[in-house]
Scaffold this active site. Sequence first.
Site, PDB file in Angstrom:
ATOM      1  N   TRP A 102       5.318  -0.928  10.463  1.00 29.09           N
ATOM      2  CA  TRP A 102       4.955  -2.125   9.711  1.00 29.09           C
ATOM      3  C   TRP A 102       6.109  -2.694   8.920  1.00 29.09           C
ATOM      4  CZ3 TRP A 102       1.427  -4.896  11.597  1.00 29.09           C
ATOM      5  CH2 TRP A 102       0.363  -4.301  12.280  1.00 29.09           C
ATOM      6  N   ASP A 172       4.196  -3.956   0.600  1.00 30.69           N
ATOM      7  CA  ASP A 172       3.042  -4.061   1.495  1.00 30.69           C
ATOM      8  C   ASP A 172       2.189  -2.818   1.246  1.00 30.69           C
ATOM      9  OD1 ASP A 172       1.177  -4.069   3.501  1.00 30.69           O
ATOM     10  OD2 ASP A 172       2.610  -4.241   5.157  1.00 30.69           O
ATOM     11  N   LYS A 196      -8.813  -2.135   4.945  1.00 31.60           N
ATOM     12  CA  LYS A 196      -8.777  -0.673   4.816  1.00 31.60           C
ATOM     13  C   LYS A 196      -9.513  -0.247   3.542  1.00 31.60           C
ATOM     14  CE  LYS A 196      -4.658  -1.419   7.238  1.00 31.60           C
ATOM     15  NZ  LYS A 196      -5.076  -1.380   8.613  1.00 31.60           N
TER      16      LYS A 196
HETATM   17  N1  PMP Z   1       0.872  -3.877   7.081  1.00 28.63           N
HETATM   18  C1  PMP Z   1       0.263  -2.700   7.226  1.00 28.63           C
HETATM   19  C2  PMP Z   1       0.766  -1.521   6.442  1.00 28.63           C
HETATM   20  C3  PMP Z   1      -0.817  -2.577   8.096  1.00 28.63           C
HETATM   21  O1  PMP Z   1      -1.434  -1.404   8.251  1.00 28.63           O
HETATM   22  C4  PMP Z   1      -1.264  -3.727   8.813  1.00 28.63           C
HETATM   23  C5  PMP Z   1      -2.441  -3.701   9.767  1.00 28.63           C
HETATM   24  N2  PMP Z   1      -2.995  -2.556  10.089  1.00 28.63           N
HETATM   25  C6  PMP Z   1      -0.582  -4.929   8.644  1.00 28.63           C
HETATM   26  C7  PMP Z   1       0.469  -4.958   7.754  1.00 28.63           C
HETATM   27  C8  PMP Z   1      -0.993  -6.171   9.383  1.00 28.63           C
HETATM   28  O2  PMP Z   1      -2.176  -6.613   8.851  1.00 28.63           O
HETATM   29  P1  PMP Z   1      -3.010  -7.841   9.457  1.00 28.63           P
HETATM   30  O3  PMP Z   1      -3.508  -7.399  10.794  1.00 28.63           O
HETATM   31  O4  PMP Z   1      -4.085  -8.021   8.462  1.00 28.63           O
HETATM   32  O5  PMP Z   1      -2.113  -9.014   9.550  1.00 28.63           O
END
Ligand code: PMP
Length: 361
Positions: A102, A172, A196
């Site tokens: 991520w 994040d 989450k």
């Molecule tokens: N950052 C993290 C740490 C994630 O776990 C996720 C999705 N699992 C995201 C960003 C992306 O999130 P989204 O699908 O809501 O754009």
Amino acid sequence: MSRVWNFSAGPAALPPAVLERARDELLDWNGSGASVMEQSHRGKRFIAMAAQAEADLRTLLAVPDDYAVLFVQGGATQQFAQIPMNLVAEGDSADYIDSGHWSAKAISEAAPYVKVNVAASARDGGYRRLPPREGWQLDPQAAYVHYTSNETIHGVEFHDIPDVGAVPLVADMSSNILSEPLDVSRFGLIYAGAQKNIGPSGLVLVIVRRDLLQRPGRPMARIFRYAEHAANNSMLNTPNTWGWYLAGLTFQWLLALGGLGVMAQHNRAKAEWLYQAIDGSAGYYHNPIEPGARSRMNVPFTLHDNALDAVFLQESEAAGLLALKGHKAVGGMRASLYNAVSMEAVQALAGFMRDFAQRHG
Ligand code: PMP
């Protein structure tokens, strides 16, 4: 009706008490004779609920007054771009810590808007540990430092807030927000997708220090500008009313449990239980992450023989243990232990794992 033990990485398990309350008031919310989804976000009922949700979140995280709280849309992925759009001026650079899937995504999505300096990376070691703080090549002139406090796919988590001096720290926290108390004052900006620990997908929480709203950023449409969302109480356009409502119920659930200190104890105990089941399996199961960097929220593990993966998944599902398949980037299994996952669920999983190892030794 039977509910499974749900280990999904996201959208993830929600607290049964929250779902039951939503069910009970679905058709007639708050004496209005209509569901919360069927009402104007400009109505006084919705505005009061939205304000209460923000107040409850501020209580849970002890958010200082000089921070704005935004309930916006577009997923954490949109934040990857929106952060540099808002926080950098032409020619600025920003520091990024690459600790897994991520953060790498945050880096690639920021690249069109800011000169990215990857100040540290754990990629070479396969993201099995955190890049040690003493090796970070930080630029004191950077517009901000970005890191991912918990890597949902690789299962690594920062257990301390890194000290980056006077440069605003951006995090994040999609997969570990609200899992423990947090010193918000250490951050310039925190963002988290809801799916989450907060509520359903389609809602993103942004907590931003108000002085950063003054930065001119890049030319952009109003919908991308944090200052506009803050000035309009996140109602610049129609918000995700259902998501906001469920987030509010989740905040109330957390407060009723005793807050994030209590939740942190539950989370620590759950993670310890599962890691012990893995480490105590004499190599039958394996978690590759350096012990000090292991995530309390997402626990990836492999079986000693990956030919058994399909059987493990099939049997675990039959035993009422849902969504244990690992992300394709790392393979194997992954159990996500967010706030709504109970100790009972973790014990059921650990028991199943022991039993499976005996039967398929
Ligand atoms: N950052 C993290 C740490 C994630 O776990 C996720 C999705 N699992 C995201 C960003 C992306 O999130 P989204 O699908 O809501 O754009």
